[in-house]
Design a protein around this motif. Structure first.
Motif, short mmCIF file in Angstrom:
data_model
loop_
_atom_site.label_atom_id
_atom_site.label_comp_id
_atom_site.label_asym_id
_atom_site.label_seq_id
_atom_site.Cartn_x
_atom_site.Cartn_y
_atom_site.Cartn_z
N TYR A 1 0.69 -1.13 0.10
CA TYR A 1 -0.01 -0.01 -0.02
C TYR A 1 0.99 1.42 -0.03
O TYR A 1 0.31 2.11 -0.26
N ILE A 2 2.13 1.24 0.50
CA ILE A 2 3.08 2.66 0.79
C ILE A 2 3.72 2.70 -0.50
O ILE A 2 4.68 2.21 -0.83
N ARG A 3 3.77 3.93 -0.82
CA ARG A 3 4.31 4.44 -2.00
C ARG A 3 5.86 4.29 -1.60
O ARG A 3 6.56 4.05 -2.38
N THR A 4 6.30 5.09 -0.58
CA THR A 4 7.74 4.97 -0.25
C THR A 4 8.47 3.53 -0.14
O THR A 4 9.34 3.41 -0.04
N GLU A 5 7.51 2.45 0.13
CA GLU A 5 8.03 1.14 0.10
C GLU A 5 7.93 0.25 -1.36
O GLU A 5 8.33 -0.78 -1.34
N ALA A 6 7.26 1.08 -2.35
CA ALA A 6 6.92 0.35 -3.49
C ALA A 6 8.06 0.11 -4.35
O ALA A 6 9.16 0.92 -4.36
N ASP A 7 8.14 -0.81 -5.12
CA ASP A 7 9.28 -1.37 -6.03
C ASP A 7 9.27 -0.27 -7.35
O ASP A 7 8.17 0.46 -7.41
N GLU A 8 10.06 -0.42 -8.07
CA GLU A 8 10.46 0.50 -9.22
C GLU A 8 9.25 0.42 -10.13
O GLU A 8 8.65 1.57 -10.89
N VAL A 9 8.64 -0.77 -10.40
CA VAL A 9 7.73 -1.12 -11.46
C VAL A 9 6.46 -0.37 -11.01
O VAL A 9 5.76 0.47 -11.87
N GLN A 10 6.08 -0.29 -9.74
CA GLN A 10 4.72 0.08 -9.12
C GLN A 10 4.73 1.76 -8.72
O GLN A 10 3.77 2.08 -8.46
N TYR A 11 5.81 2.20 -8.22
CA TYR A 11 6.10 3.50 -7.67
C TYR A 11 5.48 4.42 -8.41
O TYR A 11 4.51 5.18 -7.67
N ASN A 12 5.49 4.58 -9.55
CA ASN A 12 4.90 5.48 -10.39
C ASN A 12 3.27 5.59 -10.35
O ASN A 12 2.60 6.75 -10.57
N LEU A 13 2.77 4.37 -10.26
CA LEU A 13 1.06 4.18 -10.46
C LEU A 13 0.83 4.77 -9.10
O LEU A 13 -0.20 5.26 -8.99
N HIS A 14 1.68 4.71 -8.04
CA HIS A 14 1.07 5.38 -6.70
C HIS A 14 1.28 7.08 -6.93
O HIS A 14 0.34 7.69 -6.36
N VAL A 15 2.27 7.37 -7.62
CA VAL A 15 2.26 8.99 -7.73
C VAL A 15 0.99 9.24 -8.69
O VAL A 15 0.55 10.51 -8.40
N MET A 16 0.63 8.84 -9.52
CA MET A 16 -0.15 9.11 -10.37
C MET A 16 -1.76 8.83 -9.98
O MET A 16 -2.46 9.98 -10.12
N LEU A 17 -1.84 8.31 -9.14
CA LEU A 17 -3.30 8.16 -8.07
C LEU A 17 -3.05 9.52 -7.35
O LEU A 17 -4.22 10.07 -7.39
N ARG A 18 -2.07 10.02 -6.81
CA ARG A 18 -2.15 11.15 -5.91
C ARG A 18 -2.23 12.29 -6.86
O ARG A 18 -2.81 13.36 -6.39
N PHE A 19 -1.71 12.28 -7.83
CA PHE A 19 -1.88 13.45 -9.01
C PHE A 19 -2.95 13.64 -9.19
O PHE A 19 -3.60 14.82 -9.38
N ASP A 20 -3.71 12.59 -9.64
CA ASP A 20 -5.05 12.89 -10.29
C ASP A 20 -6.05 13.39 -9.17
O ASP A 20 -6.86 14.23 -9.27
N LEU A 21 -5.79 12.76 -7.86
CA LEU A 21 -6.74 13.00 -6.76
C LEU A 21 -6.58 14.62 -6.39
O LEU A 21 -7.47 15.53 -6.09
N GLU A 22 -4.98 15.07 -6.17
CA GLU A 22 -5.00 16.50 -5.86
C GLU A 22 -5.54 17.22 -6.55
O GLU A 22 -5.85 18.44 -6.29
N ARG A 23 -5.15 17.20 -8.10
CA ARG A 23 -5.95 18.13 -8.92
C ARG A 23 -7.50 18.42 -9.01
O ARG A 23 -7.70 19.35 -8.94
N ALA A 24 -7.97 17.09 -8.70
CA ALA A 24 -9.35 17.45 -8.45
C ALA A 24 -9.88 17.96 -7.01
O ALA A 24 -10.80 18.60 -7.05
N LEU A 25 -8.90 17.64 -6.18
CA LEU A 25 -9.14 18.51 -4.88
C LEU A 25 -9.20 20.09 -5.05
O LEU A 25 -10.00 20.80 -4.59
#
Length: 491
Positions: free
Chosen positions: A336-360
């Motif tokens: 679940y944790i972005r800072t613990e994510a492997d290289e493959v999945q890390y950017n997917l965690h960031v994209m989630l946050r990017f879309d949500l904070e733009r919407a906020l």
């Protein structure tokens, strides 16, 4: 004194006061007693009022008007460019708003930490609603009728926009999700298991910090809930965290923060306490932390050396050899944790946050709906449900302290690191031989000479283009990830 000398003397004192404010923030996350949060909020508001007054001092406008660009060298023009940008930005934000934001976000940090420890989103929502309203107000003031989120991005990555980032993410997402799906379907390597003494982790992590060139005479390593780097010049501090069952969390958090810290420590000392004396953007900053952590720190060559250090520190770690250790370090895990994510999945965690904070920020997403939106998006992207808020919407400190526009710079840093890695490996042909001996000096020396020493001299994309010899884009990163993980997982 000339107008330029007056201007830079004023900027130097402002930078020094800003470093003091940063030290208060470092103390709040590491050593401050919990009961001091309300007072610390007042202290942060007071120093922010002083800083805002200095940043909007009318004399800055007079000095800038009196300076002729043709009379300056490249360094002088870069100093003026940064000061002009800061002056124009600060004058758009009312002084009472700047002070209120400093007070509220400082208090919110403590409220968030308490809510996170109790997995209680409802306890944090009233404070968070206040943070969001203040940040929208600030964004509207900065945007002056233009896009609010773009105005926030400019604080962290000048020269980019939400539309630019969305286009980049749209290019990256299909390749990352396809690679992730192929990996999940493949045979999984053995993971590191067991219990690892936390004092031994801290001893090894300090050794790693020095191995990557961190100057402990101008820094220190402490523990915090959320690892971070703080300061610049002669006082650059980092934090890490430990888990008895996951030493990689500690070790790679440290290497990551050392990347940030070495950037600040290695900037030309002639720029000390000037606008050029700090990293030029968070994207470039993140390129240093990510290339230290991943392309260097998780490489087959370096992990072969780290394996011997782990065995020496902890004895039998349940992995038979360096190759098994390399696979374990780079194992693609559910999490679940972005800072613990492997290289493959890390950017997917960031994209989630990017879309949500733009919407906020646009008002398309209400604060009260954020947890549900996060959980729905996470399930869609990762294929399983968030189990508790501390593993979901409460996991990061960024939003509580008002850092909107910060998250996408993590992925932008990965993209920049991909470009730099291509150039570095061509420039240092014996790199793997050195790393296999635990010698990072050729790699970190190349980064110091080609990126870090320049500080804020160049604009962010220009800095990466100059160092890597290419226009920044995601293709080198995607090629690196496909090559590395296809090898590990025999795809």
């Amino acid at each position: 004194m000339t107008a330029y000398e007056d201007l830079t003397a004023h900027a130097r004192e402002t930078m020094a006061l800003g470093q003091i404010a940063g030290r208060l923030g470092w103390d709040q996350e590491t050593m401050m007693p919990r009961g001091a949060a309300a007072q610390r909020g007042e202290e942060m508001a007071a120093i922010e009022s002083v800083l805002h007054a200095r940043r909007t001092d009318p004399r800055i406008g007079d000095w800038l008007a009196a300076i002729k660009s043709e009379d300056l060298d490249d360094v002088g023009r870069a100093q003026v460019r940064h000061i002009t940008r800061s002056f124009e930005r600060a004058n758009k934000v009312p002084a009472d708003l700047a002070a209120t934001l400093a007070r509220v976000t400082s208090t919110a940090q403590g409220t968030w930490a308490e809510a996170r420890s109790n997995d209680d989103v409802a306890a944090f929502l009233p404070t968070f609603e206040e943070v969001i309203n203040l940040k929208r107000w600030e964004g509207q003031a900065l945007a002056a009728g233009e896009d609010v989120y773009d105005a926030m991005l400019a604080d962290y990555e000048p020269g980019t926009s939400g539309a630019d980032l969305a286009e980049m993410f749209n290019e990256m997402r299909p390749e990352l999700t396809a690679l992730r799906a192929a990996i999940i379907a493949a045979e999984q390597p053995k993971r590191l298991e067991g219990r690892f003494d936390e004092s031994k982790q801290m001893k090894l992590t300090r050794q790693l910090a020095k191995t990557f060139g961190y100057d402990m005479s101008h820094g220190r390593v402490d523990k915090a809930v959320h690892p971070f780097s703080s300061g610049s010049g002669l006082d650059v501090r980092i934090t890490t965290r430990t888990s008895e069952t996951d030493p990689f969390n500690c070790l790679y958090s440290t290497i990551h923060e050392v990347g940030h810290a070495c950037y600040e420590q290695n900037i030309d000392r002639a720029y000390l306490l000037t606008p050029l004396g700090q990293g030029v953007s968070m994207g470039v900053h993140e390129s240093q932390s990510r290339i230290y952590e991943n392309q260097i720190g998780r490489s087959r060559a370096f992990t072969s050396w780290l394996y011997t250090q782990m065995v020496e520190a902890f004895g039998d770690i349940g992995l038979d050899d360096a190759e098994a250790f390399y696979a374990a370090v780079n194992r693609v895990n559910d999490g679940y944790i972005r800072t613990e994510a492997d290289e493959v999945q890390y950017n997917l965690h960031v994209m989630l946050r990017f879309d949500l904070e733009r919407a906020l920020m646009s008002g398309d997403l209400a604060v009260g709906d954020l947890e549900a939106a996060w959980n729905d998006r996470f399930a869609a992207d990762f294929g399983y449900e968030v189990d508790k808020p501390s593993n979901g919407v409460l996991q990061d400190v960024h939003w509580p302290v008002g850092l909107f526009g910060y998250f996408p710079t993590y992925s932008l840093g990965n993209v920049y690191a991909g470009c730099l890695n291509d150039a570095m490996t061509q420039a240092v042909p014996d790199l793997d031989d050195d790393l296999a001996k635990g010698d990072t000096t050729a790699a970190t020396g190349w980064l110091r000479s080609n990126v870090q020493t320049y500080g804020g001299l160049y604009e962010p994309r220009d800095m990466i283009a100059k160092a890597s010899g290419m226009e920044p884009g995601p293709k080198p990163l995607l090629a690196y990830l496909n090559r590395k993980f296809s090898d590990i997982y025999k795809l």
